[in-house]
Each structure stands twice: as C-alpha cells, then as structure tokens.
Write a protein that holds these residues in place. Sequence first.
Motif, PDB file in Angstrom:
ATOM      1  N   ASP A 184       0.762  -1.218   0.116  1.00  0.00           N
ATOM      2  CA  ASP A 184      -0.111   0.047   0.059  1.00  0.00           C
ATOM      3  C   ASP A 184       0.856   1.168  -0.027  1.00  0.00           C
ATOM      4  N   VAL A 185       1.781   1.287   0.880  1.00  0.00           N
ATOM      5  CA  VAL A 185       2.776   2.508   0.921  1.00  0.00           C
ATOM      6  C   VAL A 185       3.627   2.730  -0.152  1.00  0.00           C
ATOM      7  N   ALA A 186       4.064   1.651  -1.128  1.00  0.00           N
ATOM      8  CA  ALA A 186       4.822   1.707  -1.943  1.00  0.00           C
ATOM      9  C   ALA A 186       3.875   2.143  -3.098  1.00  0.00           C
ATOM     10  N   LEU A 187       2.635   1.690  -3.139  1.00  0.00           N
ATOM     11  CA  LEU A 187       1.866   2.353  -4.272  1.00  0.00           C
ATOM     12  C   LEU A 187       1.495   3.745  -4.276  1.00  0.00           C
ATOM     13  N   GLU A 188       1.518   4.209  -2.932  1.00  0.00           N
ATOM     14  CA  GLU A 188       1.072   5.573  -2.524  1.00  0.00           C
ATOM     15  C   GLU A 188       2.444   6.308  -3.248  1.00  0.00           C
ATOM     16  N   LEU A 189       3.637   6.018  -2.645  1.00  0.00           N
ATOM     17  CA  LEU A 189       4.802   6.721  -3.203  1.00  0.00           C
ATOM     18  C   LEU A 189       5.028   6.555  -4.776  1.00  0.00           C
ATOM     19  N   PHE A 190       4.828   5.494  -5.234  1.00  0.00           N
ATOM     20  CA  PHE A 190       5.097   5.397  -6.723  1.00  0.00           C
ATOM     21  C   PHE A 190       4.017   6.299  -7.509  1.00  0.00           C
ATOM     22  N   ALA A 191       2.650   6.510  -6.864  1.00  0.00           N
ATOM     23  CA  ALA A 191       1.528   7.626  -7.458  1.00  0.00           C
ATOM     24  C   ALA A 191       2.229   9.151  -7.236  1.00  0.00           C
ATOM     25  N   GLU A 192       2.826   9.204  -6.038  1.00  0.00           N
ATOM     26  CA  GLU A 192       3.170  10.502  -5.734  1.00  0.00           C
ATOM     27  C   GLU A 192       4.470  10.944  -6.421  1.00  0.00           C
ATOM     28  N   GLN A 193       5.285  10.243  -6.597  1.00  0.00           N
ATOM     29  CA  GLN A 193       6.504  10.644  -7.205  1.00  0.00           C
ATOM     30  C   GLN A 193       7.132   9.909  -8.254  1.00  0.00           C
ATOM     31  N   GLY A 194       6.293   8.837  -8.656  1.00  0.00           N
ATOM     32  CA  GLY A 194       6.857   8.041  -9.692  1.00  0.00           C
ATOM     33  C   GLY A 194       7.583   6.779  -9.275  1.00  0.00           C
ATOM     34  N   TYR A 195       7.576   5.546  -9.875  1.00  0.00           N
ATOM     35  CA  TYR A 195       8.159   4.313  -9.603  1.00  0.00           C
ATOM     36  C   TYR A 195       9.790   4.714  -9.673  1.00  0.00           C
ATOM     37  N   GLU A 196      10.355   5.051 -10.545  1.00  0.00           N
ATOM     38  CA  GLU A 196      11.752   5.526 -10.800  1.00  0.00           C
ATOM     39  C   GLU A 196      12.335   6.098  -9.815  1.00  0.00           C
ATOM     40  N   LYS A 197      11.560   7.086  -9.038  1.00  0.00           N
ATOM     41  CA  LYS A 197      12.030   8.032  -8.124  1.00  0.00           C
ATOM     42  C   LYS A 197      11.614   7.878  -6.744  1.00  0.00           C
TER      43      LYS A 197
ATOM     44  N   GLU B 259       0.345   5.721 -14.761  1.00  0.00           N
ATOM     45  CA  GLU B 259       1.204   6.581 -14.748  1.00  0.00           C
ATOM     46  C   GLU B 259       2.696   6.107 -14.681  1.00  0.00           C
ATOM     47  N   ASN B 260       2.880   4.944 -14.654  1.00  0.00           N
ATOM     48  CA  ASN B 260       4.258   4.501 -14.954  1.00  0.00           C
ATOM     49  C   ASN B 260       4.228   3.399 -16.123  1.00  0.00           C
ATOM     50  N   GLN B 261       3.773   3.948 -17.323  1.00  0.00           N
ATOM     51  CA  GLN B 261       3.863   2.990 -18.341  1.00  0.00           C
ATOM     52  C   GLN B 261       4.940   2.510 -18.807  1.00  0.00           C
ATOM     53  N   ALA B 262       5.887   3.217 -18.772  1.00  0.00           N
ATOM     54  CA  ALA B 262       7.281   2.722 -19.395  1.00  0.00           C
ATOM     55  C   ALA B 262       7.939   1.695 -18.527  1.00  0.00           C
ATOM     56  N   THR B 263       7.910   1.779 -17.026  1.00  0.00           N
ATOM     57  CA  THR B 263       8.198   0.936 -16.046  1.00  0.00           C
ATOM     58  C   THR B 263       7.199  -0.553 -16.372  1.00  0.00           C
ATOM     59  N   VAL B 264       5.930  -0.446 -16.633  1.00  0.00           N
ATOM     60  CA  VAL B 264       5.118  -1.578 -16.776  1.00  0.00           C
ATOM     61  C   VAL B 264       5.583  -2.245 -17.863  1.00  0.00           C
ATOM     62  N   ARG B 265       6.041  -1.715 -19.086  1.00  0.00           N
ATOM     63  CA  ARG B 265       6.560  -2.183 -20.380  1.00  0.00           C
ATOM     64  C   ARG B 265       7.667  -2.992 -20.021  1.00  0.00           C
ATOM     65  N   GLU B 266       8.722  -2.375 -19.190  1.00  0.00           N
ATOM     66  CA  GLU B 266       9.978  -3.035 -19.002  1.00  0.00           C
ATOM     67  C   GLU B 266       9.828  -4.133 -18.253  1.00  0.00           C
ATOM     68  N   LEU B 267       9.024  -4.295 -17.247  1.00  0.00           N
ATOM     69  CA  LEU B 267       8.935  -5.490 -16.286  1.00  0.00           C
ATOM     70  C   LEU B 267       7.919  -6.698 -16.853  1.00  0.00           C
ATOM     71  N   SER B 268       8.100  -7.844 -16.408  1.00  0.00           N
ATOM     72  CA  SER B 268       7.350  -8.933 -16.621  1.00  0.00           C
ATOM     73  C   SER B 268       5.890  -8.643 -16.669  1.00  0.00           C
ATOM     74  N   ILE B 269       5.169  -7.825 -15.733  1.00  0.00           N
ATOM     75  CA  ILE B 269       4.142  -7.772 -15.364  1.00  0.00           C
ATOM     76  C   ILE B 269       3.350  -6.982 -16.747  1.00  0.00           C
ATOM     77  N   GLY B 270       3.972  -6.578 -17.451  1.00  0.00           N
ATOM     78  CA  GLY B 270       3.175  -5.827 -18.987  1.00  0.00           C
ATOM     79  C   GLY B 270       2.794  -7.108 -19.734  1.00  0.00           C
ATOM     80  N   GLU B 271       3.714  -7.978 -19.881  1.00  0.00           N
ATOM     81  CA  GLU B 271       3.301  -9.134 -20.678  1.00  0.00           C
ATOM     82  C   GLU B 271       2.082  -9.897 -20.069  1.00  0.00           C
ATOM     83  N   THR B 272       2.131 -10.121 -18.688  1.00  0.00           N
ATOM     84  CA  THR B 272       1.090 -10.788 -18.083  1.00  0.00           C
ATOM     85  C   THR B 272      -0.195  -9.992 -18.327  1.00  0.00           C
TER      86      THR B 272
END
Length: 187
Positions: free
Chosen positions: A12-25, A104-117
Amino acid sequence: MSRGNTRQRIQDVALELFAEQGYEKTSLREIAERLDVTKAALYYHFKTKEDIVISLFADLGRPVDELIAWAEQQPRTLQTKQEILRRYHVALMGALPLFRFMHENQATVRELSIGETFKARMTTLAGMIQDPDASMVDRVRCVSALFTMHAGLWLMQAVEGEEAEKRQAVLDVAIDLVTQAHHAETG
C-alpha cells in the motif's frame, strides 16, 4: 503485526509513493521510512521495488485469473459474456490503485514482466467475449467493451455525477457493446 499485514502495508505504501513521485524516483529507503521500519525489515518481505510491483500484480490480478478460469468452464452465451464483464468490473474496482500505477508508470510496466502478463490477460478476456468467427466490426465492439471499462476508470473522474452512477454507466455501455456484437453474430 502478522507477516501478511506487514506485506500488505508495504504494498500500500509503495503504491502511494509510486503514485506521488513515480516508480523510478521512489527508493526502498523511502518506503521503509514512510512505514517507520528498517530497510532490513522491508528486505525480509521484498528485496527490490520490482518484487513489490510483481507481488501487487499477482495479488490484485488474482481475481482476473479466477474470472478467466471460471469463464473457461462456461458456455459462450450472451449471458456468460455479460457476466464476464460484470465480474471484470468488480475486479477492476478492487485493483484501482494498481491501474493508477500502470497509467502513471507505463514505461516501467512495459519493462517489467508484468506488462506481458497484463497483455495476456486482456487478450484472453477479449477472446472470451467474442466469437471466433465474428466480423471485424463485432471484434472491435468486444475489444472496445474492455477498453471502455479501463478508460472509464480514468476519464469519468472528470465527469460530474455520483461515482456509483458513473461506474454503472461504464458497465452498461460495455455490456451494450458486447450485446450488439453477439446479436450481430447470431442474428
């Protein structure tokens, strides 16, 4: 606190932070600080940010996998197709934070295996709500039904009205598209 609850809090906290500042940051250190735990405690559950995201997709994607398993056992009737959309709608509502992350993190989703799933799940669902010999127009209607449900999560936020009414309208339009395609296929 039990292991399951800690794992859920981390997600939950990771999703909050990813939404606030992006996955990469977002760093694991920041996730640990927001949780008020040590990095070692965080590592006990997840070694990397990617591990957290993959676990989120596994957990929040489980209802879709269960829907697919259910649908594979059903006849390809209009009622089944409509029920697939109703159940998918419920699954989407349960995974709203994940879809926000994906948006909000489309590039990350494409890079990770989750995009294909995710893509494989959508392809499977699209195939389940259309007949193999459907015309191209009816195939587009069926794929558009799924797209309507996804886009409706985001685009309807800017539309005036009650949330429940907007969500029902999105579902009604998706069902109408599949119904039109089914009637054209059988008509």
